[in-house]
Design a protein around this motif. Structure first.
Motif, PDB file in Angstrom:
ATOM      1  N   ILE A  33      35.980  47.271  36.783  1.00 45.17           N
ATOM      2  CA  ILE A  33      35.118  46.619  37.640  1.00 45.17           C
ATOM      3  C   ILE A  33      34.846  46.682  38.722  1.00 45.17           C
ATOM      4  O   ILE A  33      35.830  47.023  39.761  1.00 45.17           O
ATOM      5  CB  ILE A  33      35.779  45.055  37.607  1.00 45.17           C
ATOM      6  N   ASP A  34      33.617  47.276  39.021  1.00 46.00           N
ATOM      7  CA  ASP A  34      33.118  47.590  40.447  1.00 46.00           C
ATOM      8  C   ASP A  34      32.278  46.425  41.211  1.00 46.00           C
ATOM      9  O   ASP A  34      31.960  46.675  42.366  1.00 46.00           O
ATOM     10  CB  ASP A  34      32.451  48.740  40.439  1.00 46.00           C
ATOM     11  N   ASP A  35      31.924  45.438  40.587  1.00 48.80           N
ATOM     12  CA  ASP A  35      31.417  44.307  41.234  1.00 48.80           C
ATOM     13  C   ASP A  35      31.933  42.959  40.612  1.00 48.80           C
ATOM     14  O   ASP A  35      31.394  42.547  39.597  1.00 48.80           O
ATOM     15  CB  ASP A  35      29.804  44.263  41.001  1.00 48.80           C
ATOM     16  N   GLU A  36      33.124  42.573  41.350  1.00 47.84           N
ATOM     17  CA  GLU A  36      33.763  41.326  40.754  1.00 47.84           C
ATOM     18  C   GLU A  36      32.782  40.256  41.049  1.00 47.84           C
ATOM     19  O   GLU A  36      32.753  39.250  40.043  1.00 47.84           O
ATOM     20  CB  GLU A  36      35.054  41.116  41.640  1.00 47.84           C
ATOM     21  N   GLU A  37      31.939  40.014  41.790  1.00 48.04           N
ATOM     22  CA  GLU A  37      31.177  38.824  42.059  1.00 48.04           C
ATOM     23  C   GLU A  37      30.210  38.677  41.000  1.00 48.04           C
ATOM     24  O   GLU A  37      29.699  37.787  40.560  1.00 48.04           O
ATOM     25  CB  GLU A  37      30.352  38.978  43.433  1.00 48.04           C
ATOM     26  N   ALA A  38      29.502  40.083  40.628  1.00 46.92           N
ATOM     27  CA  ALA A  38      28.858  40.114  39.318  1.00 46.92           C
ATOM     28  C   ALA A  38      29.132  39.489  38.054  1.00 46.92           C
ATOM     29  O   ALA A  38      28.585  38.744  37.309  1.00 46.92           O
ATOM     30  CB  ALA A  38      27.896  41.343  39.348  1.00 46.92           C
ATOM     31  N   VAL A  39      30.548  39.918  37.852  1.00 50.71           N
ATOM     32  CA  VAL A  39      31.245  39.353  36.784  1.00 50.71           C
ATOM     33  C   VAL A  39      31.421  37.879  36.585  1.00 50.71           C
ATOM     34  O   VAL A  39      31.208  37.357  35.592  1.00 50.71           O
ATOM     35  CB  VAL A  39      32.544  40.435  36.407  1.00 50.71           C
ATOM     36  N   THR A  40      31.964  37.501  38.074  1.00 55.37           N
ATOM     37  CA  THR A  40      32.180  36.070  38.020  1.00 55.37           C
ATOM     38  C   THR A  40      31.036  35.425  37.825  1.00 55.37           C
ATOM     39  O   THR A  40      30.983  34.172  36.969  1.00 55.37           O
ATOM     40  CB  THR A  40      33.307  35.883  39.291  1.00 55.37           C
ATOM     41  N   GLY A  41      29.840  35.754  38.627  1.00 58.67           N
ATOM     42  CA  GLY A  41      28.807  34.983  38.510  1.00 58.67           C
ATOM     43  C   GLY A  41      28.110  34.865  36.984  1.00 58.67           C
ATOM     44  O   GLY A  41      27.601  33.879  36.424  1.00 58.67           O
ATOM     45  N   ALA A  42      28.265  35.775  36.041  1.00 54.89           N
ATOM     46  CA  ALA A  42      27.835  36.180  34.800  1.00 54.89           C
ATOM     47  C   ALA A  42      28.642  35.135  34.040  1.00 54.89           C
ATOM     48  O   ALA A  42      28.032  34.291  33.280  1.00 54.89           O
ATOM     49  CB  ALA A  42      27.851  37.495  34.373  1.00 54.89           C
ATOM     50  N   ALA A  43      29.774  35.103  34.265  1.00 51.88           N
ATOM     51  CA  ALA A  43      30.591  34.362  33.326  1.00 51.88           C
ATOM     52  C   ALA A  43      30.425  32.572  33.854  1.00 51.88           C
ATOM     53  O   ALA A  43      30.279  31.875  32.742  1.00 51.88           O
ATOM     54  CB  ALA A  43      32.200  34.478  33.805  1.00 51.88           C
ATOM     55  N   LEU A  44      30.172  32.307  35.106  1.00 53.68           N
ATOM     56  CA  LEU A  44      29.816  31.163  35.391  1.00 53.68           C
ATOM     57  C   LEU A  44      28.462  30.507  34.771  1.00 53.68           C
ATOM     58  O   LEU A  44      28.355  29.331  34.490  1.00 53.68           O
ATOM     59  CB  LEU A  44      29.859  30.800  37.117  1.00 53.68           C
ATOM     60  N   GLN A  45      27.640  31.585  34.819  1.00 51.67           N
ATOM     61  CA  GLN A  45      26.319  31.290  34.280  1.00 51.67           C
ATOM     62  C   GLN A  45      26.410  31.041  32.775  1.00 51.67           C
ATOM     63  O   GLN A  45      25.912  30.100  32.086  1.00 51.67           O
ATOM     64  CB  GLN A  45      25.386  32.622  34.551  1.00 51.67           C
ATOM     65  N   ALA A  46      27.196  31.840  31.988  1.00 50.33           N
ATOM     66  CA  ALA A  46      27.281  31.500  30.618  1.00 50.33           C
ATOM     67  C   ALA A  46      27.980  30.419  30.315  1.00 50.33           C
ATOM     68  O   ALA A  46      27.581  29.755  29.429  1.00 50.33           O
ATOM     69  CB  ALA A  46      28.180  32.815  29.795  1.00 50.33           C
ATOM     70  N   THR A  79      36.690  31.824  38.437  1.00 53.33           N
ATOM     71  CA  THR A  79      36.479  32.003  39.770  1.00 53.33           C
ATOM     72  C   THR A  79      37.698  32.478  40.375  1.00 53.33           C
ATOM     73  O   THR A  79      37.399  33.330  41.243  1.00 53.33           O
ATOM     74  CB  THR A  79      36.015  30.615  40.478  1.00 53.33           C
ATOM     75  N   GLU A  80      38.921  32.219  39.857  1.00 57.29           N
ATOM     76  CA  GLU A  80      40.087  32.686  40.368  1.00 57.29           C
ATOM     77  C   GLU A  80      40.541  34.035  39.999  1.00 57.29           C
ATOM     78  O   GLU A  80      41.413  34.615  40.650  1.00 57.29           O
ATOM     79  CB  GLU A  80      41.200  31.716  39.969  1.00 57.29           C
ATOM     80  N   ASP A  81      40.127  34.391  38.885  1.00 56.40           N
ATOM     81  CA  ASP A  81      40.518  35.483  38.198  1.00 56.40           C
ATOM     82  C   ASP A  81      39.266  36.437  37.632  1.00 56.40           C
ATOM     83  O   ASP A  81      38.907  35.965  36.408  1.00 56.40           O
ATOM     84  CB  ASP A  81      41.483  35.339  37.082  1.00 56.40           C
ATOM     85  N   THR A  82      38.923  37.429  37.814  1.00 55.22           N
ATOM     86  CA  THR A  82      38.005  38.445  37.296  1.00 55.22           C
ATOM     87  C   THR A  82      38.198  38.755  35.859  1.00 55.22           C
ATOM     88  O   THR A  82      37.498  38.793  35.082  1.00 55.22           O
ATOM     89  CB  THR A  82      37.839  39.609  38.334  1.00 55.22           C
ATOM     90  N   ALA A  83      39.233  39.079  35.592  1.00 55.84           N
ATOM     91  CA  ALA A  83      39.906  39.224  34.184  1.00 55.84           C
ATOM     92  C   ALA A  83      39.611  38.138  33.194  1.00 55.84           C
ATOM     93  O   ALA A  83      39.076  38.205  32.129  1.00 55.84           O
ATOM     94  CB  ALA A  83      41.458  39.613  33.893  1.00 55.84           C
ATOM     95  N   GLU A  84      39.818  37.086  33.801  1.00 57.87           N
ATOM     96  CA  GLU A  84      39.707  35.934  32.914  1.00 57.87           C
ATOM     97  C   GLU A  84      38.151  35.403  32.746  1.00 57.87           C
ATOM     98  O   GLU A  84      37.508  35.338  31.751  1.00 57.87           O
ATOM     99  CB  GLU A  84      40.091  34.647  33.630  1.00 57.87           C
ATOM    100  N   ALA A  85      37.287  35.972  33.736  1.00 59.07           N
ATOM    101  CA  ALA A  85      35.841  35.814  33.714  1.00 59.07           C
ATOM    102  C   ALA A  85      35.443  36.986  32.644  1.00 59.07           C
ATOM    103  O   ALA A  85      34.385  36.448  31.847  1.00 59.07           O
ATOM    104  CB  ALA A  85      35.278  36.076  35.289  1.00 59.07           C
ATOM    105  N   LEU A  86      35.968  38.126  32.687  1.00 56.85           N
ATOM    106  CA  LEU A  86      35.726  39.004  31.737  1.00 56.85           C
ATOM    107  C   LEU A  86      35.894  38.710  30.306  1.00 56.85           C
ATOM    108  O   LEU A  86      35.067  38.767  29.283  1.00 56.85           O
ATOM    109  CB  LEU A  86      36.195  40.445  31.841  1.00 56.85           C
ATOM    110  N   ALA A  87      36.965  38.011  30.185  1.00 60.24           N
ATOM    111  CA  ALA A  87      37.309  37.249  28.783  1.00 60.24           C
ATOM    112  C   ALA A  87      36.220  36.276  28.123  1.00 60.24           C
ATOM    113  O   ALA A  87      36.168  36.253  27.031  1.00 60.24           O
ATOM    114  CB  ALA A  87      38.685  36.767  29.012  1.00 60.24           C
ATOM    115  N   HIS A  88      35.485  35.611  29.129  1.00 58.01           N
ATOM    116  CA  HIS A  88      34.590  34.772  28.760  1.00 58.01           C
ATOM    117  C   HIS A  88      33.300  35.566  28.581  1.00 58.01           C
ATOM    118  O   HIS A  88      32.440  34.820  27.515  1.00 58.01           O
ATOM    119  CB  HIS A  88      34.279  33.740  29.872  1.00 58.01           C
ATOM    120  N   LEU A  89      33.065  36.616  28.934  1.00 58.23           N
ATOM    121  CA  LEU A  89      31.895  37.549  28.637  1.00 58.23           C
ATOM    122  C   LEU A  89      32.028  38.379  27.396  1.00 58.23           C
ATOM    123  O   LEU A  89      30.933  38.750  26.724  1.00 58.23           O
ATOM    124  CB  LEU A  89      31.495  38.212  30.035  1.00 58.23           C
ATOM    125  N   VAL A  90      33.146  38.841  27.110  1.00 54.37           N
ATOM    126  CA  VAL A  90      33.207  39.786  26.040  1.00 54.37           C
ATOM    127  C   VAL A  90      33.686  38.793  24.749  1.00 54.37           C
ATOM    128  O   VAL A  90      34.530  38.114  24.713  1.00 54.37           O
ATOM    129  CB  VAL A  90      34.452  40.767  26.168  1.00 54.37           C
TER     130      VAL A  90
END
Length: 125
Positions: free
Chosen positions: A20-33, A53-64
């Motif tokens: 993950i080189d852009d945590e804000e992008a991952v979090t933003g995409a998860a929030l959008q989804a 919002t608290e955990d980028t790994a959690e955000a990623l789990a919502h996107l994959v």
């Protein structure tokens, strides 16, 4: 090729390591989804938004989504899926990160198959 003794169900195991080189992008995409999911109850949406919002790994789990990975496979229907994500220490040169130790890319009967993105092995069964 299916016989009465052969199960119609196949388990596919996949391990991915993402950088993950852009945590804000991952979090933003998860929030959008989450915001665009019409079937998500408000209470669950609020809990999920806090988690991503608290955990980028959690955000990623919502996107994959495993359904996205196999949805277009002809003749197959996903019956069950489970996935999670976690932060890890990763050293691609460390022996414990060798891919294929537990994987049978070509088993004894010539079935199976696999691919590796690291460029070391690409087979199909």
């Amino acid at each position: 090729m299916s016989t009465p003794d052969t199960s119609r169900f196949v388990r596919v195991r996949v391990d991915l390591v993402l950088e993950i080189d852009d945590e804000e992008a991952v979090t933003g995409a998860a929030l959008q989804a989450l915001a665009e999911d019409p079937d998500l109850p408000d209470a669950e949406r609020a809990r999920a938004e806090r988690a991503v919002t608290e955990d980028t790994a959690e955000a990623l789990a919502h996107l994959v989504d495993p359904f996205d990975l196999v949805g277009a496979v002809p003749g197959a229907a996903l019956q069950q899926a489970s996935w999670s994500s976690e932060r890890i220490d990763y050293d691609p040169d460390a022996p414990e990160w060798e891919l294929g130790e537990d994987d049978d890319y070509d088993d004894d009967e010539g079935e199976g198959g696999g691919s590796r993105v690291d460029g070391e092995e690409m087979t199909a069964g």
